[in-house]
Design a protein around this motif. Structure first.
Motif, PDB file in Angstrom:
ATOM      1  N   ARG A 143      89.912  55.094  53.238  1.00  0.00           N
ATOM      2  CA  ARG A 143      88.874  55.261  52.215  1.00  0.00           C
ATOM      3  C   ARG A 143      87.993  54.012  52.249  1.00  0.00           C
ATOM      4  NH1 ARG A 143      88.109  58.288  47.205  1.00  0.00           N
ATOM      5  NH2 ARG A 143      89.808  59.607  47.979  1.00  0.00           N
ATOM      6  N   VAL A 145      85.128  51.907  50.444  1.00  0.00           N
ATOM      7  CA  VAL A 145      84.498  51.705  49.138  1.00  0.00           C
ATOM      8  C   VAL A 145      83.577  50.499  49.261  1.00  0.00           C
ATOM      9  CG1 VAL A 145      84.871  51.300  46.685  1.00  0.00           C
ATOM     10  CG2 VAL A 145      86.570  52.598  48.002  1.00  0.00           C
ATOM     11  N   GLY A 146      82.267  50.743  49.220  1.00  0.00           N
ATOM     12  CA  GLY A 146      81.345  49.659  49.518  1.00  0.00           C
ATOM     13  C   GLY A 146      81.506  49.284  50.976  1.00  0.00           C
ATOM     14  N   HIS A 148      84.540  47.815  51.806  1.00  0.00           N
ATOM     15  CA  HIS A 148      85.986  47.625  51.876  1.00  0.00           C
ATOM     16  C   HIS A 148      86.670  48.795  52.579  1.00  0.00           C
ATOM     17  CE1 HIS A 148      84.544  45.107  48.633  1.00  0.00           C
ATOM     18  NE2 HIS A 148      85.661  44.432  48.647  1.00  0.00           N
ATOM     19  N   ASP A 165      87.519  54.131  43.639  1.00  0.00           N
ATOM     20  CA  ASP A 165      86.279  54.527  44.315  1.00  0.00           C
ATOM     21  C   ASP A 165      85.184  54.843  43.296  1.00  0.00           C
ATOM     22  OD1 ASP A 165      84.358  55.430  46.077  1.00  0.00           O
ATOM     23  OD2 ASP A 165      85.672  56.798  47.135  1.00  0.00           O
ATOM     24  N   MET A 168      84.027  51.535  41.544  1.00  0.00           N
ATOM     25  CA  MET A 168      83.365  50.487  42.316  1.00  0.00           C
ATOM     26  C   MET A 168      82.124  50.959  43.059  1.00  0.00           C
ATOM     27  SD  MET A 168      85.142  48.025  41.339  1.00  0.00           S
ATOM     28  CE  MET A 168      84.036  46.878  42.164  1.00  0.00           C
ATOM     29  N   THR A 169      82.069  52.210  43.464  1.00  0.00           N
ATOM     30  CA  THR A 169      80.917  52.669  44.251  1.00  0.00           C
ATOM     31  C   THR A 169      79.599  52.431  43.523  1.00  0.00           C
ATOM     32  OG1 THR A 169      82.202  54.226  45.571  1.00  0.00           O
ATOM     33  CG2 THR A 169      79.844  54.671  45.336  1.00  0.00           C
TER      34      THR A 169
END
Length: 418
Positions: A143, A145-146, A148, A165, A168-169
């Protein structure tokens, strides 16, 4: 003399007195370490890199996690994929730890050859009845996220990664973190248990006395303080902190930058995380010695420099994202008394060294802080292995997150039958 019966891993953590540290055996025993790796690094989502580790098609980053090893690749369709670093023939490692660029993944043993999408392209001398479609590389759940790259090595990956997710997205969106490059990397092997590394990161009780570079920009009050018996000077500073914090939060929210704290840390969490947009001291721009941006080319299409510090904790990482650069750090346990701490400084992909940024200015705060933390973790690990060690009491004002981590650690072990 009768053999002394060692307490089990579960007995040790369940025997922890509430509000106190963990028993020393939880930091020093090999059997505890092996279980920790199996549970917390093979069955939970962990951070293993950033998209800038594999910036172009054919770029590869190989990461070992205990006895497991994974290959992160960017394929010809510009998709980041993650594979087990195990040849489907007789198990040889395809790639050594580190970064490289390839056209295909070729096993060095018998030259079985794989496309970057994992499919087996070539296997000599296997006969007409051999079916290569059954021998693709084993995928790893991934996955992004940004910037990461999170992976889970277990086929039953915790579903609450979706919560991280979703949180933070939108916080990372304005920064366009996939359009970044690595300006500097640092690897440190700390002679201490991975849990002590995380505990140290979860509190700022120690910051004022040990992190002069960090506290030039970082406000330790964000992570707790004791309000009792404060001097008039301290009360005045605390009032100023509260006023500035409230003003910054209001200003950010008015401009559409999500700021409030979100915590998913307690016993009901599986994929543990915390985030908040933190106020930066001084000029309020970046975690630098003068608190101004270190890179004049800001992330994405940002125009505002004073956007604070978007921080993110997980159980094996911590991240700080400012308007001009980000510092992403994650850990990998190497042994009961050894932990790899890997940090990456990111800037805009088009930023030019010595024009838009100076590496020394960019890195001096966290290079110094990481080395200071290394020393603190090491002297603490040594002390926990001393026969005289007895777990001490946490400060309920400044070490609440350390206690919370201990509770979460116990809950996750219990969930896995330890």
């Amino acid at each position: 003399m009768a053999d002394v019966q060692l307490r089990t891993h579960g007995e040790l953590i369940r025997g922890r007195e509430p509000g106190h540290g963990m028993p020393g055996e939880l930091f020093g025993r090999q059997d505890v370490f092996d279980t920790d790796v199996s549970v917390f690094f093979h069955k939970h989502w962990i951070l293993v890199g950033v998209t800038a580790d594999v910036p172009e098609p054919g770029d590869v980053s190989t990461v070992d996690i205990g006895r497991a090893s994974i290959i992160i690749v960017r394929d010809d369709d510009d998709t980041i994929r993650t594979w087990r670093n195990v040849c489907r023939h007789r198990g040889a490692r395809l790639k050594e730890v580190g970064k490289s660029t390839v056209g295909l993944l070729v096993c060095p043993y018998h030259q079985w050859t794989y496309d970057l999408n994992g499919s087996l392209r070539h296997a000599a001398h296997m006969g007409r009845d051999f079916d290569p479609t059954c021998r693709s590389l084993i995928p790893v759940q991934t996955r992004i996220v940004g910037t990461h790259i999170f992976v889970c090595l277990d086929e039953h990956a915790p579903e609450d990664i979706a919560r991280l997710d979703a949180t933070m997205t939108p916080r990372f969106a304005s920064y366009d973190l996939r359009n970044t490059k690595i300006a500097f990397e640092q690897e440190i092997v700390e002679e201490g248990n991975w849990k002590l590394v995380i505990e140290n990161n979860r509190e700022c009780y120690h910051c004022q006395a040990t992190h002069p570079e960090l506290t030039a920009s970082f406000l330790p009050e964000d992570f707790g303080f004791c309000p009792e018996n404060l001097s008039d000077e301290s009360l005045s500073a605390l009032k100023d902190y509260s006023v500035r914090n409230a003003s910054c939060q209001t200003s950010w929210e008015q401009d559409g930058f999500v700021s409030q704290a979100v915590e998913w840390l307690d016993e009901d969490a599986v994929t543990q995380f915390r985030t908040q947009r933190l106020v930066i001291a001084g000029a309020g721009e970046s975690q630098t010695m003068d608190t101004k941006v270190a890179c004049t080319k800001l992330f994405g299409t940002l125009e505002r420099r004073d956007l604070g510090d978007v921080h993110l904790w997980t159980h094996n990482s911590w991240t700080h994202v400012m308007s001009d650069h980000a510092v992403v750090t994650y850990i990998i346990p190497l042994g009961p008394d050894k932990t790899l701490v890997r940090s990456k400084w990111l800037v805009h992909a088009d930023a030019v060294e010595d024009v838009d940024y100076d590496v020394g200015t960019l890195t001096e705060v966290w290079v110094a802080t990481n080395m200071q933390d290394k020393h603190l973790v090491e002297i603490t690990h040594e002390g926990t292995q001393d026969p005289a060690y007895r777990p001490g009491t946490f400060s309920r004002f400044t070490e609440a997150y350390v206690d919370q981590f201990s509770r979460w650690y116990a809950a996750r072990l219990n969930a896995h039958g330890v």
